[in-house]
Write an enzyme that holds these catalytic residues in place. Structure first.
Site, PDB file in Angstrom:
ATOM      1  CG  ASP A  31      -2.105   0.832   1.126  1.00 54.22           C
ATOM      2  OD1 ASP A  31      -2.883   0.437   1.406  1.00 54.22           O
ATOM      3  OD2 ASP A  31      -2.139   1.859   1.140  1.00 54.22           O
ATOM      4  CG  HIS A 101      -8.595  -2.386  -3.020  1.00 56.97           C
ATOM      5  ND1 HIS A 101      -9.933  -2.118  -3.211  1.00 56.97           N
ATOM      6  CD2 HIS A 101      -8.913  -1.862  -1.158  1.00 56.97           C
ATOM      7  CE1 HIS A 101     -10.379  -1.004  -2.687  1.00 56.97           C
ATOM      8  NE2 HIS A 101      -9.799  -1.632  -1.342  1.00 56.97           N
TER       9      HIS A 101
HETATM   10  P1  AMP Z   1      -9.972   1.639  -0.120  1.00 57.23           P
HETATM   11  O1  AMP Z   1      -9.745   2.518   1.313  1.00 57.23           O
HETATM   12  O2  AMP Z   1     -10.103   0.204   0.606  1.00 57.23           O
HETATM   13  O3  AMP Z   1     -10.442   1.685  -1.154  1.00 57.23           O
HETATM   14  O4  AMP Z   1      -8.174   1.295   0.252  1.00 57.23           O
HETATM   15  C1  AMP Z   1      -7.947   2.180  -1.156  1.00 57.23           C
HETATM   16  C2  AMP Z   1      -5.947   1.751  -0.671  1.00 57.23           C
HETATM   17  O5  AMP Z   1      -5.532   1.766  -2.047  1.00 57.23           O
HETATM   18  C3  AMP Z   1      -5.679   2.623   0.447  1.00 57.23           C
HETATM   19  O6  AMP Z   1      -4.734   2.097   1.486  1.00 57.23           O
HETATM   20  C4  AMP Z   1      -4.616   3.288  -0.380  1.00 57.23           C
HETATM   21  O7  AMP Z   1      -3.526   3.840   0.801  1.00 57.23           O
HETATM   22  C5  AMP Z   1      -3.991   2.314  -1.325  1.00 57.23           C
HETATM   23  N1  AMP Z   1      -3.216   2.787  -2.608  1.00 57.23           N
HETATM   24  C6  AMP Z   1      -4.015   4.105  -4.013  1.00 57.23           C
HETATM   25  N2  AMP Z   1      -3.292   3.974  -4.251  1.00 57.23           N
HETATM   26  C7  AMP Z   1      -2.700   3.251  -4.771  1.00 57.23           C
HETATM   27  C8  AMP Z   1      -0.961   2.804  -5.277  1.00 57.23           C
HETATM   28  N3  AMP Z   1      -0.616   3.765  -6.594  1.00 57.23           N
HETATM   29  N4  AMP Z   1      -0.118   2.270  -5.202  1.00 57.23           N
HETATM   30  C9  AMP Z   1      -0.504   0.819  -4.252  1.00 57.23           C
HETATM   31  N5  AMP Z   1      -1.864   1.300  -2.951  1.00 57.23           N
HETATM   32  C10 AMP Z   1      -2.550   2.831  -3.569  1.00 57.23           C
END
Ligand code: AMP
Ligand code: ZN
Length: 115
Positions: A31, A101
């Site tokens: 993440d 995810h």
């Molecule tokens: P959610 O709130 O369950 O939709 O989680 C989305 C997650 O994706 C969050 O924890 C973000 O920090 C993570 N995230 C967003 N963009 C990226 C990225 N480019 N690479 C890795 N993680 C990401």
């Protein structure tokens, strides 16, 4: 591949990521904004928006995701001490990215507050 989906772009390599584990059906990567010392995102390579878009036709992917949890927990060294898995669904569940995810969190004693 869905247009304008950050996680589809991570799968294609258009957006870089720190890959932790991968097979032909799932991808796991660190993440970008970790909430714990270990914070890995596990996604299906197929674009499925939310947990509620699972159907009898695609439900097998959940088994692949859980199998990846086992692999990732070992790779990150949290399999013995333990970890937490979370799938956020829709707005009040805290889902921000609409490509299914699973969060794998660990590496410390996690707090129990749910926000
Ligand atoms: P959610 O709130 O369950 O939709 O989680 C989305 C997650 O994706 C969050 O924890 C973000 O920090 C993570 N995230 C967003 N963009 C990226 C990225 N480019 N690479 C890795 N993680 C990401
Ligand atoms: Zn996607």
């Amino acid at each position: 591949m869905a247009e304008n989906c950050i996680f589809c772009k991570i799968i294609s390599g258009e957006i870089p990521s720190r890959r932790v584990y991968e097979n032909d059906r799932v991808l796991a990567f660190d993440d970008i904004n970790p909430m714990a010392p270990v914070h890995v995102i596990i996604i299906p390579k197929q674009h499925i928006p939310t947990l509620l878009d699972m159907t009898p036709e695609n439900i097998d992917i959940m088994g692949d995701i859980i199998s990846a949890v086992r692999e990732v927990s070992r790779i990150k060294g949290v399999d013995q001490k333990g970890f937490r898995t979370v799938i956020n669904c829709n707005e009040e569940g805290g889902q921000v990215i609409f490509h299914l995810h699973l969060h794998l969190l660990g590496g410390t004693k996690l707090r129990d507050d749910l926000g």
